[in-house]
Design a protein around this motif. Structure first.
Motif, PDB file in Angstrom:
ATOM      1  N   ASP A 314       0.816  -1.204   0.000  1.00  0.00           N
ATOM      2  CA  ASP A 314       0.000   0.000   0.000  1.00  0.00           C
ATOM      3  C   ASP A 314       0.852   1.258   0.000  1.00  0.00           C
ATOM      4  OD1 ASP A 314      -2.916   0.258  -0.038  1.00  0.00           O
ATOM      5  OD2 ASP A 314      -2.632   1.592   1.676  1.00  0.00           O
ATOM      6  N   ILE A 315       2.007   1.212   0.625  1.00  0.00           N
ATOM      7  CA  ILE A 315       2.905   2.367   0.645  1.00  0.00           C
ATOM      8  C   ILE A 315       3.481   2.623  -0.745  1.00  0.00           C
ATOM      9  CG2 ILE A 315       5.169   3.142   1.497  1.00  0.00           C
ATOM     10  CD1 ILE A 315       4.483   1.887   4.162  1.00  0.00           C
ATOM     11  N   GLY A 316       3.687   1.552  -1.512  1.00  0.00           N
ATOM     12  CA  GLY A 316       4.317   1.681  -2.814  1.00  0.00           C
ATOM     13  C   GLY A 316       5.789   1.365  -2.787  1.00  0.00           C
ATOM     14  N   TYR A 317       6.216   0.574  -1.788  1.00  0.00           N
ATOM     15  CA  TYR A 317       7.640   0.265  -1.671  1.00  0.00           C
ATOM     16  C   TYR A 317       8.077  -0.842  -2.628  1.00  0.00           C
ATOM     17  CZ  TYR A 317      12.106  -1.333   0.130  1.00  0.00           C
ATOM     18  OH  TYR A 317      13.408  -1.714   0.226  1.00  0.00           O
ATOM     19  N   LEU A 318       7.204  -1.791  -2.960  1.00  0.00           N
ATOM     20  CA  LEU A 318       7.613  -2.953  -3.734  1.00  0.00           C
ATOM     21  C   LEU A 318       8.198  -2.593  -5.102  1.00  0.00           C
ATOM     22  CD1 LEU A 318       4.889  -5.610  -2.881  1.00  0.00           C
ATOM     23  CD2 LEU A 318       7.111  -5.207  -1.820  1.00  0.00           C
ATOM     24  N   PRO A 319       7.640  -1.632  -5.867  1.00  0.00           N
ATOM     25  CA  PRO A 319       8.311  -1.258  -7.119  1.00  0.00           C
ATOM     26  C   PRO A 319       9.717  -0.699  -6.894  1.00  0.00           C
ATOM     27  CG  PRO A 319       6.036  -0.510  -7.130  1.00  0.00           C
ATOM     28  CD  PRO A 319       6.320  -0.971  -5.742  1.00  0.00           C
ATOM     29  N   ARG A 320       9.920   0.002  -5.789  1.00  0.00           N
ATOM     30  CA  ARG A 320      11.264   0.504  -5.480  1.00  0.00           C
ATOM     31  C   ARG A 320      12.202  -0.636  -5.128  1.00  0.00           C
ATOM     32  NH1 ARG A 320       7.691   4.238  -4.965  1.00  0.00           N
ATOM     33  NH2 ARG A 320       8.296   6.389  -5.398  1.00  0.00           N
ATOM     34  N   GLU A 422      17.496 -14.730 -24.880  1.00  0.00           N
ATOM     35  CA  GLU A 422      18.204 -13.521 -24.493  1.00  0.00           C
ATOM     36  C   GLU A 422      17.543 -12.884 -23.280  1.00  0.00           C
ATOM     37  OE1 GLU A 422      21.015 -12.328 -25.738  1.00  0.00           O
ATOM     38  OE2 GLU A 422      21.131 -14.020 -27.123  1.00  0.00           O
ATOM     39  N   PRO A 423      18.322 -12.259 -22.382  1.00  0.00           N
ATOM     40  CA  PRO A 423      17.712 -11.547 -21.250  1.00  0.00           C
ATOM     41  C   PRO A 423      16.900 -10.359 -21.739  1.00  0.00           C
ATOM     42  CG  PRO A 423      20.076 -11.099 -21.370  1.00  0.00           C
ATOM     43  CD  PRO A 423      19.791 -12.189 -22.359  1.00  0.00           C
ATOM     44  N   SER A 424      15.793 -10.095 -21.067  1.00  0.00           N
ATOM     45  CA  SER A 424      14.925  -8.988 -21.464  1.00  0.00           C
ATOM     46  C   SER A 424      15.346  -7.703 -20.760  1.00  0.00           C
ATOM     47  CB  SER A 424      13.463  -9.314 -21.124  1.00  0.00           C
ATOM     48  OG  SER A 424      13.343  -9.641 -19.752  1.00  0.00           O
ATOM     49  N   PRO A 425      15.069  -6.531 -21.354  1.00  0.00           N
ATOM     50  CA  PRO A 425      15.436  -5.257 -20.716  1.00  0.00           C
ATOM     51  C   PRO A 425      14.546  -4.967 -19.518  1.00  0.00           C
ATOM     52  CG  PRO A 425      14.177  -4.854 -22.702  1.00  0.00           C
ATOM     53  CD  PRO A 425      14.431  -6.334 -22.669  1.00  0.00           C
ATOM     54  N   PHE A 426      15.049  -4.107 -18.630  1.00  0.00           N
ATOM     55  CA  PHE A 426      14.313  -3.747 -17.425  1.00  0.00           C
ATOM     56  C   PHE A 426      13.697  -2.369 -17.614  1.00  0.00           C
ATOM     57  CE2 PHE A 426      14.490  -2.073 -12.897  1.00  0.00           C
ATOM     58  CZ  PHE A 426      13.304  -2.688 -12.531  1.00  0.00           C
ATOM     59  N   LEU A 427      12.403  -2.337 -17.903  1.00  0.00           N
ATOM     60  CA  LEU A 427      11.651  -1.093 -18.042  1.00  0.00           C
ATOM     61  C   LEU A 427      10.510  -1.165 -17.041  1.00  0.00           C
ATOM     62  CD1 LEU A 427      11.510  -0.927 -21.945  1.00  0.00           C
ATOM     63  CD2 LEU A 427      13.068   0.312 -20.429  1.00  0.00           C
ATOM     64  N   TYR A 428      10.452  -0.188 -16.140  1.00  0.00           N
ATOM     65  CA  TYR A 428       9.470  -0.293 -15.066  1.00  0.00           C
ATOM     66  C   TYR A 428       9.035   1.089 -14.610  1.00  0.00           C
ATOM     67  CZ  TYR A 428       7.180  -2.813 -11.294  1.00  0.00           C
ATOM     68  OH  TYR A 428       6.232  -3.372 -10.466  1.00  0.00           O
ATOM     69  N   GLU A 429       7.740   1.238 -14.424  1.00  0.00           N
ATOM     70  CA  GLU A 429       7.209   2.514 -13.942  1.00  0.00           C
ATOM     71  C   GLU A 429       7.085   2.465 -12.418  1.00  0.00           C
ATOM     72  OE1 GLU A 429       3.262   5.389 -14.327  1.00  0.00           O
ATOM     73  OE2 GLU A 429       3.477   3.607 -15.594  1.00  0.00           O
ATOM     74  N   VAL A 430       7.630   3.473 -11.735  1.00  0.00           N
ATOM     75  CA  VAL A 430       7.624   3.503 -10.276  1.00  0.00           C
ATOM     76  C   VAL A 430       6.635   4.566  -9.806  1.00  0.00           C
ATOM     77  CG1 VAL A 430       9.018   3.852  -8.208  1.00  0.00           C
ATOM     78  CG2 VAL A 430      10.026   2.771 -10.228  1.00  0.00           C
ATOM     79  N   PRO A 431       5.608   4.176  -9.076  1.00  0.00           N
ATOM     80  CA  PRO A 431       4.637   5.160  -8.577  1.00  0.00           C
ATOM     81  C   PRO A 431       5.215   5.907  -7.386  1.00  0.00           C
ATOM     82  CG  PRO A 431       4.080   3.000  -7.737  1.00  0.00           C
ATOM     83  CD  PRO A 431       5.251   2.799  -8.663  1.00  0.00           C
ATOM     84  N   PRO A 432       4.638   7.034  -7.016  1.00  0.00           N
ATOM     85  CA  PRO A 432       5.119   7.752  -5.827  1.00  0.00           C
ATOM     86  C   PRO A 432       4.738   7.003  -4.553  1.00  0.00           C
ATOM     87  CG  PRO A 432       3.147   8.804  -6.695  1.00  0.00           C
ATOM     88  CD  PRO A 432       3.533   7.747  -7.685  1.00  0.00           C
ATOM     89  N   LEU A 433       5.474   7.299  -3.488  1.00  0.00           N
ATOM     90  CA  LEU A 433       5.102   6.748  -2.185  1.00  0.00           C
ATOM     91  C   LEU A 433       3.756   7.325  -1.747  1.00  0.00           C
ATOM     92  CD1 LEU A 433       8.395   6.739  -0.076  1.00  0.00           C
ATOM     93  CD2 LEU A 433       7.272   4.810  -1.182  1.00  0.00           C
ATOM     94  N   ARG A 434       2.978   6.505  -1.075  1.00  0.00           N
ATOM     95  CA  ARG A 434       1.649   6.924  -0.625  1.00  0.00           C
ATOM     96  C   ARG A 434       1.498   6.646   0.860  1.00  0.00           C
ATOM     97  NH1 ARG A 434       0.747   4.088  -5.496  1.00  0.00           N
ATOM     98  NH2 ARG A 434       0.531   2.157  -4.319  1.00  0.00           N
ATOM     99  N   ARG A 435       0.618   7.429   1.483  1.00  0.00           N
ATOM    100  CA  ARG A 435       0.255   7.094   2.856  1.00  0.00           C
ATOM    101  C   ARG A 435      -0.587   5.832   2.844  1.00  0.00           C
ATOM    102  NH1 ARG A 435      -0.833  12.648   2.720  1.00  0.00           N
ATOM    103  NH2 ARG A 435       0.571  13.917   3.992  1.00  0.00           N
TER     104      ARG A 435
END
Length: 587
Positions: A314-320, A422-435
């Motif tokens: 819920d905080i949004g830490y996992l994408p980080r 072949e290994p795939s590239p790392f492209l990922y959108e990171v959301p902001p931290l939330r309360r």
């Protein structure tokens, strides 16, 4: 989820095919603060001629960035209903329910370069009128999407498929730029123009603290420190508060003093048949063994882990975490995107195996499935492991982690060299931290606890029943004698550990609970406890995870992975027993 109809990963292709079949109304959920990206996908869906509604979620975060969106003007520009939403606060759900019956195909059009437009018109005329998504399919064919060509080529007459391919090849020959790139650029320019017309920027009331903390959690150096702090907090909550205090209270007082003695007193007086009394309150009884394991030992541990995991979500830490772990995942032959299934494996290996679909290549999916089966303990098992480690010398934790991490790196690197692709590239959108919203965390925690009660607890009772039947028939004693050279001679564990290993074939967490009970009863030395922890961590995945591997990878790869994991677990456990005994690291 999809960012484009030109799908790359397996789950994206499945979603794309469902969308383009033309049988459903599409509710597209986009990120309000990244409007152009959402509009680019909306334009693609519009070319499929499917009725749609655009939901712009996270409106609160868009406002925090000072973005003001004109919803009416956007709806008019696209030709579809547009609904603003803050899903975490349930704002906009009623408006979405009202908008769905008004869903309609988008009316806005993308102006493509002449080389694309001419070929597109010719290809649309070749496709059958009954195909609603003619324009979308023609564009995918024109862009050279092999998966789309294979998917729709099976349903088209061979001469039509050949004519489509010939037209696409002729158009590509006339262009110095790949047609797929021309198509994407045209859509993106149109999306940016629409976004610029409906978005204005106001003063930013957002406090900078959350942004700084979010950046800190992804920093190459400080991000590792944040991760260490998160893991330390989890260790305190799960390994101490839940595994020691809560388990101690439930096991020793609630079950040990009240429930089990009361059940024994009642069953001894009400059940005259010895066999049935043994089934209920014997050494391997459903009341005396299965119930305390399931509700006194495992339940408080997994409950705390689910609560902590839901909070991090819920905080949004996992994408980080994925960003921080990208370099570490490269040691495993993967990229940071693979950390999401690996982290989800700490909750449930079965579900994590299914989520390997998000990975872009078959190679990455196979390697991640192997590592999940080998060395990623599920929440129930991890909780018991932390409970056992909490009463061992501090060196035991680092030895367990060191063995586990070293083995994952070695196996991951070997698999990366042996598995083709072949290994795939790392492209990922990171959301902001939330309360965090406590209601959301509570709902997710309760949902996972419901899964535990419905899926895991019945297997605990089934495993106990199997042990009881084996013991009643005298088979358990025979198995213990047969496996004594392996369990006692090679692993250096006491004979009663055989029962824990046997039940580990059904569920690793139940096997871990058996070792935990032995440890609490004084049946394991520190060396034996650590050897049992390493062995059961690396042991065969549970039955549900095995069947999920069969479903996702096929029965031959799944069986090969299972046999490999068993062999590695027993080999490493025996070697570790000898090293620890010789060095006396744990006394």
């Amino acid at each position: 989820g999809l960012n484009s109809v030109a799908a790359f990963s397996e789950d994206e292709r499945v979603a794309r095919d469902l969308l383009l079949d033309g049988a459903a109304t599409i509710v597209q959920v986009g990120d309000a603060k990244n409007l152009a990206r959402a509009l680019a996908l909306a334009l693609e869906l519009g070319e499929a001629a499917a009725p749609a509604v655009l939901v712009l979620n996270m409106m609160d975060e868009a406002r925090d960035r000072g973005l003001v969106l004109d919803m009416a003007r956007l709806s008019a520009a696209l030709g579809v209903p547009v609904v603003p939403m803050i899903a975490t606060q349930r704002q906009g759900l009623a408006a979405l329910r009202r908008a769905i019956p008004q869903a309609r195909p988008a009316t806005t059009a993308v102006a493509y370069p002449p080389v694309v437009a001419d070929a597109l018109a010719a290809m649309e005329s070749l496709l059958p009128p009954a195909l609603t998504a003619r324009r979308a399919v023609a564009l995918l064919w024109l862009a050279g999407d092999e998966a789309a060509r294979a998917r729709w080529g099976q349903t088209l007459p061979p001469e039509v498929a050949a004519a489509l391919t010939k037209t696409a090849e002729a158009a590509q020959a006339a262009s110095a730029v790949p047609l797929g790139r021309l198509i994407q650029l045209a859509r993106w320019r149109r999306a940016e123009r629409v976004a610029a017309e409906v978005v204005t920027t106001a003063a930013r009331p957002r406090l900078p603290g959350a942004r700084r903390w979010g950046d800190l959690a992804m920093h190459p150096v400080w991000g590792v420190g944040v991760l260490a702090g998160v893991l330390a907090l989890m260790y305190v909550l799960v390994g101490d508060l839940a595994a020691q205090r809560a388990v101690g209270f439930l096991e020793e007082i609630v079950f040990g003093r009240w429930l089990v003695p009361a059940a024994q007193w009642g069953i001894e007086r009400l059940v005259p048949w010895p066999w049935w009394r043994g089934l209920l309150i014997g050494e391997y009884g459903l009341v005396t063994m299965a119930a305390p394991y399931a509700f006194a030992i495992i339940l408080p541990i997994v409950g705390m882990f689910f609560l902590f995991f839901g909070l991090m979500e819920d905080i949004g830490y996992l994408p980080r975490l994925a960003v921080v772990a990208n370099r570490g995942c490269q040691w495993l032959g993967l990229n940071g995107k693979a950390v999401l299934p690996l982290v989800l494996g700490l909750g449930c290996g079965t579900m994590a195996t299914m989520t390997t679909r998000i990975l872009d290549s078959k190679r990455d999916r196979i390697i991640t499935t192997l590592l999940l089966a080998l060395g990623i303990p599920c929440s129930a098992q991890l909780g018991v492991i932390l409970a056992m480690l909490a009463v061992l010398p501090a060196a035991a934790l680092w030895i367990w982690l060191g063995v586990l991490c070293t083995l994952l790196v070695v196996v991951g690197q070997a698999a990366a060299r042996l598995v083709p692709g072949e290994p795939s590239p790392f492209l990922y959108e990171v959301p902001p931290l939330r309360r965090p919203r406590l209601a959301n965390v509570a709902i997710k925690t309760l949902g996972r606890l419901e899964w535990y009660l419905k899926e895991a607890v019945p297997l605990f009772f089934l495993g106990t029943l199997v042990l009881f039947l084996l013991d009643s028939a005298g088979t358990l004693a025979i198995v213990e004698r047969w496996t004594s050279p392996l369990v006692v001679g090679w692993l250096g564990l006491p004979t009663p550990a055989t029962a824990a290993l046997l039940i580990g074939f059904l569920r690793r967490d139940f096997g871990a609970a058996g070792f935990y009970a032995l440890q609490r009863g004084g049946g394991l030395t520190p060396v034996q406890a650590l050897v049992s922890l390493v062995t059961i961590t690396l042991f065969l995945p549970c039955i549900a995870q095995y069947f999920m591997m069969v479903k996702e990878r096929g029965w031959k790869p799944a069986t090969a992975i299972a046999l490999f994991v068993i062999g590695v677990a027993l080999l490493v456990g025996g070697l570790l027993s000898r090293v620890l005994t010789a060095t006396r690291v744990l006394g």
